[in-house]
Design a protein around this motif. Sequence first.
Motif, PDB file in Angstrom:
ATOM      1  N   GLY A 248      -1.278  25.892 -59.307  1.00 54.95           N
ATOM      2  CA  GLY A 248      -0.515  26.300 -60.476  1.00 54.95           C
ATOM      3  C   GLY A 248       0.282  25.228 -61.171  1.00 54.95           C
ATOM      4  O   GLY A 248       0.498  24.141 -60.652  1.00 54.95           O
ATOM      5  N   ASP A 249       0.703  25.570 -62.393  1.00 56.16           N
ATOM      6  CA  ASP A 249       1.318  24.653 -63.341  1.00 56.16           C
ATOM      7  C   ASP A 249       0.338  23.540 -63.712  1.00 56.16           C
ATOM      8  O   ASP A 249       0.641  22.345 -63.618  1.00 56.16           O
ATOM      9  N   PHE A 250      -0.848  23.986 -64.161  1.00 53.04           N
ATOM     10  CA  PHE A 250      -1.828  23.043 -64.715  1.00 53.04           C
ATOM     11  C   PHE A 250      -1.194  22.317 -65.899  1.00 53.04           C
ATOM     12  O   PHE A 250      -1.375  21.134 -66.069  1.00 53.04           O
ATOM     13  N   GLY A 251      -0.508  23.084 -66.729  1.00 49.96           N
ATOM     14  CA  GLY A 251       0.141  22.518 -67.904  1.00 49.96           C
ATOM     15  C   GLY A 251      -0.692  22.607 -69.162  1.00 49.96           C
ATOM     16  O   GLY A 251      -0.177  22.896 -70.227  1.00 49.96           O
ATOM     17  N   THR A 252      -1.983  22.335 -69.037  1.00 45.49           N
ATOM     18  CA  THR A 252      -2.884  22.432 -70.183  1.00 45.49           C
ATOM     19  C   THR A 252      -4.250  22.943 -69.714  1.00 45.49           C
ATOM     20  O   THR A 252      -4.647  22.732 -68.561  1.00 45.49           O
ATOM     21  N   VAL A 253      -4.955  23.562 -70.639  1.00 48.89           N
ATOM     22  CA  VAL A 253      -6.324  23.995 -70.366  1.00 48.89           C
ATOM     23  C   VAL A 253      -7.201  22.771 -70.100  1.00 48.89           C
ATOM     24  O   VAL A 253      -8.122  22.818 -69.286  1.00 48.89           O
ATOM     25  N   ALA A 254      -6.899  21.657 -70.757  1.00 48.30           N
ATOM     26  CA  ALA A 254      -7.687  20.439 -70.573  1.00 48.30           C
ATOM     27  C   ALA A 254      -7.696  19.988 -69.115  1.00 48.30           C
ATOM     28  O   ALA A 254      -8.736  19.550 -68.603  1.00 48.30           O
ATOM     29  N   VAL A 255      -6.572  20.097 -68.421  1.00 44.47           N
ATOM     30  CA  VAL A 255      -6.524  19.722 -67.000  1.00 44.47           C
ATOM     31  C   VAL A 255      -7.460  20.617 -66.202  1.00 44.47           C
ATOM     32  O   VAL A 255      -8.260  20.140 -65.397  1.00 44.47           O
ATOM     33  N   SER A 256      -7.391  21.916 -66.430  1.00 42.24           N
ATOM     34  CA  SER A 256      -8.280  22.862 -65.741  1.00 42.24           C
ATOM     35  C   SER A 256      -9.744  22.540 -66.041  1.00 42.24           C
ATOM     36  O   SER A 256     -10.579  22.494 -65.139  1.00 42.24           O
ATOM     37  N   ASP A 257     -10.044  22.307 -67.303  1.00 42.23           N
ATOM     38  CA  ASP A 257     -11.424  22.009 -67.709  1.00 42.23           C
ATOM     39  C   ASP A 257     -11.939  20.718 -67.085  1.00 42.23           C
ATOM     40  O   ASP A 257     -13.079  20.658 -66.605  1.00 42.23           O
ATOM     41  N   GLN A 258     -11.109  19.665 -67.090  1.00 40.92           N
ATOM     42  CA  GLN A 258     -11.540  18.380 -66.519  1.00 40.92           C
ATOM     43  C   GLN A 258     -11.847  18.511 -65.031  1.00 40.92           C
ATOM     44  O   GLN A 258     -12.839  17.948 -64.542  1.00 40.92           O
ATOM     45  N   LEU A 259     -11.015  19.241 -64.315  1.00 37.96           N
ATOM     46  CA  LEU A 259     -11.265  19.441 -62.885  1.00 37.96           C
ATOM     47  C   LEU A 259     -12.542  20.248 -62.672  1.00 37.96           C
ATOM     48  O   LEU A 259     -13.377  19.897 -61.833  1.00 37.96           O
ATOM     49  N   ALA A 260     -12.704  21.318 -63.442  1.00 37.20           N
ATOM     50  CA  ALA A 260     -13.867  22.207 -63.287  1.00 37.20           C
ATOM     51  C   ALA A 260     -15.175  21.516 -63.682  1.00 37.20           C
ATOM     52  O   ALA A 260     -16.240  21.883 -63.183  1.00 37.20           O
ATOM     53  N   GLU A 261     -15.097  20.529 -64.560  1.00 34.99           N
ATOM     54  CA  GLU A 261     -16.303  19.780 -64.945  1.00 34.99           C
ATOM     55  C   GLU A 261     -16.800  18.890 -63.809  1.00 34.99           C
ATOM     56  O   GLU A 261     -17.987  18.602 -63.718  1.00 34.99           O
TER      57      GLU A 261
ATOM     58  N   LEU B 254      -4.185  20.212 -55.305  1.00 38.83           N
ATOM     59  CA  LEU B 254      -3.216  19.732 -56.283  1.00 38.83           C
ATOM     60  C   LEU B 254      -2.282  20.857 -56.686  1.00 38.83           C
ATOM     61  O   LEU B 254      -2.611  22.032 -56.527  1.00 38.83           O
ATOM     62  N   SER B 255      -1.189  20.479 -57.275  1.00 40.17           N
ATOM     63  CA  SER B 255      -0.279  21.433 -57.896  1.00 40.17           C
ATOM     64  C   SER B 255       0.584  20.683 -58.902  1.00 40.17           C
ATOM     65  O   SER B 255       0.718  19.459 -58.828  1.00 40.17           O
ATOM     66  N   ASP B 256       1.142  21.429 -59.820  1.00 43.97           N
ATOM     67  CA  ASP B 256       2.153  20.913 -60.733  1.00 43.97           C
ATOM     68  C   ASP B 256       1.730  19.614 -61.413  1.00 43.97           C
ATOM     69  O   ASP B 256       2.468  18.633 -61.421  1.00 43.97           O
ATOM     70  N   THR B 257       0.553  19.650 -62.013  1.00 44.54           N
ATOM     71  CA  THR B 257       0.086  18.504 -62.807  1.00 44.54           C
ATOM     72  C   THR B 257       0.798  18.450 -64.150  1.00 44.54           C
ATOM     73  O   THR B 257       0.902  17.376 -64.746  1.00 44.54           O
ATOM     74  N   HIS B 258       1.252  19.579 -64.643  1.00 44.63           N
ATOM     75  CA  HIS B 258       2.021  19.643 -65.890  1.00 44.63           C
ATOM     76  C   HIS B 258       1.353  18.872 -67.028  1.00 44.63           C
ATOM     77  O   HIS B 258       2.003  18.140 -67.775  1.00 44.63           O
ATOM     78  N   GLY B 259       0.023  19.035 -67.131  1.00 43.17           N
ATOM     79  CA  GLY B 259      -0.713  18.425 -68.235  1.00 43.17           C
ATOM     80  C   GLY B 259      -1.150  16.994 -68.017  1.00 43.17           C
ATOM     81  O   GLY B 259      -1.715  16.376 -68.913  1.00 43.17           O
ATOM     82  N   TYR B 260      -0.935  16.453 -66.829  1.00 41.12           N
ATOM     83  CA  TYR B 260      -1.281  15.054 -66.559  1.00 41.12           C
ATOM     84  C   TYR B 260      -2.168  14.943 -65.329  1.00 41.12           C
ATOM     85  O   TYR B 260      -1.784  15.376 -64.241  1.00 41.12           O
ATOM     86  N   LEU B 261      -3.351  14.362 -65.516  1.00 40.82           N
ATOM     87  CA  LEU B 261      -4.242  14.059 -64.390  1.00 40.82           C
ATOM     88  C   LEU B 261      -4.292  12.545 -64.227  1.00 40.82           C
ATOM     89  O   LEU B 261      -4.844  11.841 -65.070  1.00 40.82           O
TER      90      LEU B 261
ATOM     91  N   GLY C 222       0.339  28.931 -69.955  1.00 42.18           N
ATOM     92  CA  GLY C 222       0.291  29.909 -71.029  1.00 42.18           C
ATOM     93  C   GLY C 222      -0.809  30.938 -70.869  1.00 42.18           C
ATOM     94  O   GLY C 222      -1.522  30.999 -69.861  1.00 42.18           O
ATOM     95  N   ALA C 223      -0.964  31.740 -71.909  1.00 41.81           N
ATOM     96  CA  ALA C 223      -1.876  32.886 -71.888  1.00 41.81           C
ATOM     97  C   ALA C 223      -3.320  32.497 -71.604  1.00 41.81           C
ATOM     98  O   ALA C 223      -4.019  33.198 -70.871  1.00 41.81           O
ATOM     99  N   THR C 224      -3.781  31.392 -72.160  1.00 41.81           N
ATOM    100  CA  THR C 224      -5.183  31.005 -71.948  1.00 41.81           C
ATOM    101  C   THR C 224      -5.435  30.677 -70.484  1.00 41.81           C
ATOM    102  O   THR C 224      -6.426  31.128 -69.900  1.00 41.81           O
ATOM    103  N   LEU C 225      -4.551  29.905 -69.872  1.00 43.75           N
ATOM    104  CA  LEU C 225      -4.711  29.579 -68.450  1.00 43.75           C
ATOM    105  C   LEU C 225      -4.586  30.830 -67.588  1.00 43.75           C
ATOM    106  O   LEU C 225      -5.252  30.943 -66.560  1.00 43.75           O
ATOM    107  N   ARG C 226      -3.775  31.776 -68.001  1.00 44.83           N
ATOM    108  CA  ARG C 226      -3.608  33.020 -67.246  1.00 44.83           C
ATOM    109  C   ARG C 226      -4.848  33.903 -67.342  1.00 44.83           C
ATOM    110  O   ARG C 226      -5.060  34.764 -66.491  1.00 44.83           O
ATOM    111  N   LYS C 227      -5.663  33.676 -68.360  1.00 47.18           N
ATOM    112  CA  LYS C 227      -6.952  34.383 -68.447  1.00 47.18           C
ATOM    113  C   LYS C 227      -8.009  33.712 -67.571  1.00 47.18           C
ATOM    114  O   LYS C 227      -8.922  34.355 -67.090  1.00 47.18           O
TER     115      LYS C 227
END
Length: 168
Positions: free
Chosen positions: A32-45, A7-14, A58-63
Motif C-alpha cells: 500500500g501507498d503506491f502513490g500513483t497508478v504509474a508505480v503499480s503499472d510499472q511493477l505489474a509490467e 515493497l510498501s510506501d513508495t509514494h509515487g517513487y520507484l 486514490g480511487a483508481t488504485l482502489r479499483k
Amino acid sequence: MKRIALLSDTHGYLDPELWKYIEPCDEVWHAGDFGTVAVSDQLAERKPLRGVYGNIDGATLRKIHPKQSVFVLEGVKVMMIHIGGYPGRYSSGVEKSIMENKPKLFICGHSHITKAMHDAKNNLLHLNPGAAGREGFHNVRTAMRFSLEKGQIKDLEVIELGARGALT
C-alpha cells in the motif's frame, strides 16, 4: 519455490536500484501507498503484482487493488493490509481478521518502520518492509525479499536503498 520482493510506501517513487532486487523474484507484493497508478503499472509490467491500497491511494488504485488481500502461495497463507499495526498493537479490526483468516504470514505497511516479528499469540510472522519511497519521516528507504517453499518462509532479506532524500 517462489521468491518475493516486498515493497510498501513508495509514494509515487520507484528507485531504479529496486529493479536489480526485483528481477530475480517471481512476484512483487506491495503493501500500500503506491502513490500513483504509474508505480503499480510499472511493477505489474515487470512481474506478477499483488498489492493492497493504502491511505494515500486514490480511487483508481482502489479499483485496481483491494483494501485487504488473503491468499495462499506455496502452502503459506498470507494476509496483507496497509494499516495493520504489529503484534500486541494491531490496528482496529485487524486482530479479528487475523483470528478469522489464520495467516502464517501477515504483511502491512504504513508505519515506514521496517519490522520482522514473530507473533506467538497468532502463530504468524509479521513483516513490514518499511518505506521504499522518498516521502515520510523514515531515514533509510527499505524493501524486503524472501522465499516461500512447501509451507515455509525462508531467506528473508532487508534491502536498504539509501537515505530517504538521496536520488539514484
